[in-house]
Design a protein around this motif. Sequence first.
Motif, PDB file in Angstrom:
ATOM      1  N   SER A 109       0.990  -1.228  -0.032  1.00 30.27           N
ATOM      2  CA  SER A 109      -0.443   0.450  -0.233  1.00 30.27           C
ATOM      3  C   SER A 109       0.917   1.151  -0.173  1.00 30.27           C
ATOM      4  N   PHE A 142      -7.316  -3.635   0.652  1.00 34.12           N
ATOM      5  CA  PHE A 142      -6.595  -2.599  -0.326  1.00 34.12           C
ATOM      6  C   PHE A 142      -8.136  -1.183  -1.087  1.00 34.12           C
ATOM      7  N   LEU A 186      -7.420   2.189   1.049  1.00 33.42           N
ATOM      8  CA  LEU A 186      -6.936   2.969   0.366  1.00 33.42           C
ATOM      9  C   LEU A 186      -7.538   4.647  -0.626  1.00 33.42           C
TER      10      LEU A 186
END
Length: 329
Positions: free
Chosen positions: A90, A113, A116
């Motif tokens: 990340s 994810f 993000l």
Amino acid sequence: NDRLGKKLLELHGYGILDSWSIGQINSRVEKRLRQEAFREIPFKQPQLHSGDMVLGADEKHQPIMSFVQSMNAGTLLLGNTGSGKTTLISFYALQIAKQVAGLWLVDLRKKEFRMLLPLFAGMGIDLVVVRGRKFKINPLEVPLSTDPYEYAATITDVLVKVLNLPPRASVLLSIAIIKLYKQFNVFADSSHKYPTLFHLFEAIRVDKDANSQARQAVLDNLELILLAFGAEMLGYYKGWGVHELAKHHMVSELTGQPEAGKDLVLNYLIAAEFISRVSRGISNKKMDLWINCDEGQRMFSQSKETEGYGGNSTTDLAGLVRGTGAGLC
């Protein structure tokens, strides 16, 4: 990096190169080359503090730098559960995102994810989260600039691996796919319709002359995927173009899907994009697509099942990734 060395670099930058400056530079460079040539470790002296991407920190807590374009290759990241692989990826993704047209973050087991999203939004980048059943793809769709015969061989290898089929099934699948391409006029280069996996299933189902063991294995395993994903995902004559997806920043969440279904989506996306880039003759291009497969060991393993028919096509194509402008982690 001493005082004289910095001044010599400054003079060189201004184009001031009298005989004394040239002599000083040459002597310093030649001395360093001799030192490197006679070192016990046969590698160049590392340059750890220059670049546009932070990899980590050294023992003095100084940033270890590299260049984003150094990721324009294959990368393997190993670590035990909880060691921070996803967190590190990340961190890299946030630095790479602004310098590439497309970025694919694939979550095969988790949904981490998506965290993000606000960080990408803060950089002005639209990160799209696509859940497993929301994909609209046709694995038999021939990628951009790719020869249908060549792609038929590639997607056959992918299906044999994904469906865990016996080697003999590769011949059956390859013949059936080429026949469908002829039926749909794919070889004329003017087709906007491609056969789907449903057409492939039906073509093999009615082929009573095919090897019975290979035929039944294809039908049993392919039916599982067709039932799991259905027409809303796999029923399109023309699905999302992979070369268009390569221009987007995207999180693919495949958690909760059957293992064969995960393998199908991921193998298709990567194999189709790679073979398209190779077919287009892309060579030594600046990286414009970065792909990360979290928990991707299943996809790139060279299992016993693949050995019988010549290997794993996705793994073979991944070996060509560096020259095509696509980084794969």
